[in-house]
Design a protein around this motif. Structure first.
Motif, short mmCIF file in Angstrom:
data_model
loop_
_atom_site.label_atom_id
_atom_site.label_comp_id
_atom_site.label_asym_id
_atom_site.label_seq_id
_atom_site.Cartn_x
_atom_site.Cartn_y
_atom_site.Cartn_z
N UNK A 225 0.85 -1.20 0.00
CA UNK A 225 0.00 0.00 0.00
C UNK A 225 0.88 1.25 0.00
N UNK A 226 2.00 1.17 0.70
CA UNK A 226 2.99 2.26 0.69
C UNK A 226 3.38 2.58 -0.75
N UNK A 227 3.62 1.54 -1.54
CA UNK A 227 4.02 1.78 -2.93
C UNK A 227 2.87 2.35 -3.75
N UNK A 228 1.70 1.75 -3.61
CA UNK A 228 0.55 2.19 -4.43
C UNK A 228 0.21 3.65 -4.12
N UNK A 229 0.22 4.04 -2.85
CA UNK A 229 -0.15 5.41 -2.47
C UNK A 229 0.91 6.40 -2.93
N UNK A 230 2.17 6.04 -2.81
CA UNK A 230 3.24 6.95 -3.25
C UNK A 230 3.32 7.05 -4.77
N UNK A 231 3.00 5.98 -5.44
CA UNK A 231 2.95 6.07 -6.91
C UNK A 231 1.76 6.93 -7.31
N UNK A 232 0.66 6.80 -6.58
CA UNK A 232 -0.50 7.66 -6.83
C UNK A 232 -0.16 9.12 -6.59
N UNK A 233 0.61 9.38 -5.55
CA UNK A 233 1.01 10.77 -5.26
C UNK A 233 1.82 11.34 -6.42
N UNK A 234 2.78 10.58 -6.89
CA UNK A 234 3.66 11.12 -7.94
C UNK A 234 2.93 11.17 -9.29
N UNK A 235 1.96 10.31 -9.47
CA UNK A 235 1.13 10.41 -10.68
C UNK A 235 0.28 11.67 -10.63
N UNK A 236 -0.25 11.99 -9.46
CA UNK A 236 -1.04 13.24 -9.34
C UNK A 236 -0.11 14.44 -9.55
N UNK A 237 1.12 14.34 -9.05
CA UNK A 237 2.08 15.44 -9.25
C UNK A 237 2.35 15.62 -10.75
N UNK A 238 2.40 14.49 -11.48
CA UNK A 238 2.63 14.57 -12.93
C UNK A 238 1.48 15.30 -13.62
N UNK A 239 0.26 15.03 -13.17
CA UNK A 239 -0.89 15.71 -13.77
C UNK A 239 -0.82 17.21 -13.48
N UNK A 240 -0.37 17.57 -12.28
CA UNK A 240 -0.22 19.00 -11.94
C UNK A 240 0.89 19.62 -12.79
N UNK A 241 2.03 18.93 -12.87
CA UNK A 241 3.18 19.48 -13.61
C UNK A 241 2.82 19.69 -15.07
N UNK A 242 2.02 18.80 -15.60
CA UNK A 242 1.60 18.92 -16.99
C UNK A 242 0.91 20.27 -17.20
N UNK A 243 0.08 20.67 -16.23
CA UNK A 243 -0.67 21.94 -16.36
C UNK A 243 0.19 23.14 -15.99
N UNK A 244 1.23 22.88 -15.21
CA UNK A 244 2.03 24.00 -14.69
C UNK A 244 3.34 24.18 -15.46
N UNK A 245 3.46 23.42 -16.57
CA UNK A 245 4.66 23.55 -17.40
C UNK A 245 5.95 23.27 -16.64
N UNK A 246 5.88 22.25 -15.78
CA UNK A 246 7.06 21.83 -15.00
C UNK A 246 7.36 20.38 -15.37
N UNK A 247 8.63 20.03 -15.44
CA UNK A 247 9.01 18.64 -15.77
C UNK A 247 9.06 17.81 -14.49
N UNK A 248 8.06 16.93 -14.30
CA UNK A 248 7.97 16.16 -13.05
C UNK A 248 9.19 15.25 -12.87
N UNK A 249 9.77 14.81 -13.97
CA UNK A 249 10.91 13.88 -13.88
C UNK A 249 12.13 14.61 -13.29
N UNK A 250 12.27 15.86 -13.72
CA UNK A 250 13.37 16.68 -13.17
C UNK A 250 13.14 16.95 -11.69
#
Ligand code: SAJ
Length: 454
Positions: A225-250
């Motif tokens: 569950x630790x992995x699933x929730x943290x992957x969900x967190x970073x996936x949500x961050x990716x969706x935000x970065x997409x809109x905010x013109x930020x490179x989530x990988x960086x």
């Protein structure tokens, strides 16, 4: 006269104990081989006659298990397999390593565990140690397995011994295999714990005893569950970065430099595998029975489950810069396994992406050096589809290449050079290119739009 426990303990220590493993998959076969290597006679029990035949022929079908090891143990008479539970009469210990999937309703499917325990119960005899390894909700060992075995009239903790010990197999991991991953063990009684620790301790370097089967069951669910929730967190961050013109990988790579208090997870096209997308729902199902509402698990499931749809929108955007629609476009999915450099496709988000693209009128193909064919029953297309080669000179025919699984074997330079547009969901292509559209990152320059406008 030695007690039942002392007799079994001596059999384990002298390696005279006959060990059995129910379920010869990516967990059970490696465990059976480690028990054989530790000096026991290990017998696998599996419903799949092809697996039994492979073992008989001294052949491994699990990438993490060397055929040479299977052959050697076969020749030493330390490994065999059968489909018949009657062999249980001759066994002293049994590890149950069967699947625990979810039903369509996201409720636990306990049918594999129940079937295995039924097979064991028919031939259960005094002095046996039974250990459940399958990932499951806290209480399974005490509430399901124990009553089924005690229905034989034998008593857990006295006539036979019962424990839970979660599997921690990471398929394809080059560093950590069954023998060198610490093994958590929780027994129905302290004697059950001690016997299970003796058995595992003969084959695995580090044993971690805990106070009960429920603690051991919950440990595994926390891990996944630790992995699933943290992957969900970073996936949500990716969706935000997409809109905010930020490179989530960086962002993640820079955050990873923090030497304490942070652990890097990466966005992706969704959650695959038979564990991470599934195990947390075993926990939430049980928690709800206590009237508790496990919001983190549900939210992570929602975000992770939505990533394939986000990938398809990214494909639509990328094609749009070339004044193309998904409808009628030739789209190549690069990688269908659920993670890099393995052949397992279970719950792979690639299958969701392929189905969604097909539903929007795309002509869908896939390439994956580890997966020669996807059967109709495995994806929404409903028809069998064979892998195509992804080789230099063959890529230009596609309107879009979608990197879903970043296998090391792919020629990413050829993909960038030849593909009209690339949607990269794994940051496989590190350098910016006008034809590469990355999940969770801004488009390069504006060149992509201008090309479309020409
Ligand atoms: N994934 C991401 N981002 C990440 C990590 C993973 O999107 O940062 C995705 C992967 O692409 C994959 C899914 O999540 O689709 C699961 O990946 P995973 O790395 O958790 O690998 P599994 O499911 O094969 O094995 C995991 C084990 N993996 C690791 O610890 C690295 C481990 O958690 C368990 O031993 C195993 O599940 C199990 O059997 O429970």
């Amino acid at each position: 006269m030695a007690s039942t426990a002392e007799t079994l303990r001596e059999k384990i220590r002298s390696r005279r104990a006959r060990t059995g493993v129910v379920g010869l998959g990516y967990v059970g076969l490696p465990l059976a081989v480690e028990l054989g290597k530790a000096g026991f006679h290990a017998t696998g029990i599996d419903l799949d006659a092809r697996k039994v035949q492979a073992i008989d022929e001294g052949r491994s079908y699990i990438p993490d298990v060397a055929t040479a090891d299977v052959q050697a143990l076969r020749s030493q008479g330390r490994l065999d397999a059968t489909t018949d539970f009657a062999i249980v009469r001759e066994l002293d210990t049994i590890n149950i390593c069967v699947p625990t999937p979810l039903r369509k309703t996201k409720d636990p499917d306990m049918s594999y565990i129940v079937s295995a325990v039924e097979g064991i119960a028919k031939h259960l005899h005094p002095g046996m140690l039974i250990v459940l390894e399958s990932t499951t909700y806290p209480g399974t060992t005490d509430e399901v397995v124990q009553p089924m075995l005690e229905a034989t009239g034998l008593k857990a903790g006295e006539d036979f011994f019962l424990a839970f010990s979660p599997e921690r197999v990471d398929p394809g991991n080059p560093t950590f295999q069954t023998h060198n991953v610490p093994k958590v063990v929780g027994g129905f009684t302290p004697t059950c714990s001690a016997l299970a620790a003796d058995l595992y301790g003969s084959a695995i370097e580090t044993i971690v005893p805990v106070s009960s089967t429920r603690v051991a069951e919950m440990v595994k669910l926390l891990e996944n569950t630790f992995r699933a929730v943290n992957i969900g967190l970073v996936n949500e961050l990716a969706l935000m970065c997409d809109r905010m013109n930020i490179d989530v990988w960086e962002v993640v790579d820079a955050a990873k430099t923090k030497p304490f208090g942070f652990m890097a997870f990466y966005p992706g096209p969704g959650l695959g595998g038979h564990c991470i997308p599934i195990d947390p729902f075993y926990l939430s199902w049980k928690a709800k029975q206590t009237g508790f509402d496990p919001r983190f698990i549900e939210l992570a499931g929602h975000i992770n489950g939505g990533m394939p749809h986000y990938v398809v929108e990214k494909v639509a955007d990328a094609l749009n810069t070339r004044r193309k629609a998904i409808n009628g476009s030739k789209i190549l999915i690069a990688g269908v396994a659920y993670k890099r450099d393995i052949d397992d496709m279970r719950e792979s988000p690639a299958l969701d992406v392929m189905g969604l693209l097909l539903a929007r009128g795309a002509d869908v193909s896939y390439a994956d050096p580890y997966v020669p064919e996807v059967h109709g029953r495995e994806w929404a297309g409903g028809y069998d589809i064979r892998a195509v080669d992804l080789t230099r000179g063959s890529i230009g025919q596609y309107d879009c290449v979608v990197i879903i699984t970043d296998h090391k074997a792919f020629d990413y330079n050829a993909i960038v050079a030849e593909a009209e547009v690339v949607v990269d969901t794994r940051n496989a292509i590190k350098e910016p290119h006008p034809n590469v559209f990355k999940l969770g990152a801004p488009r390069t320059s504006g060149a992509a739009e201008r090309v479309g406008a020409a």
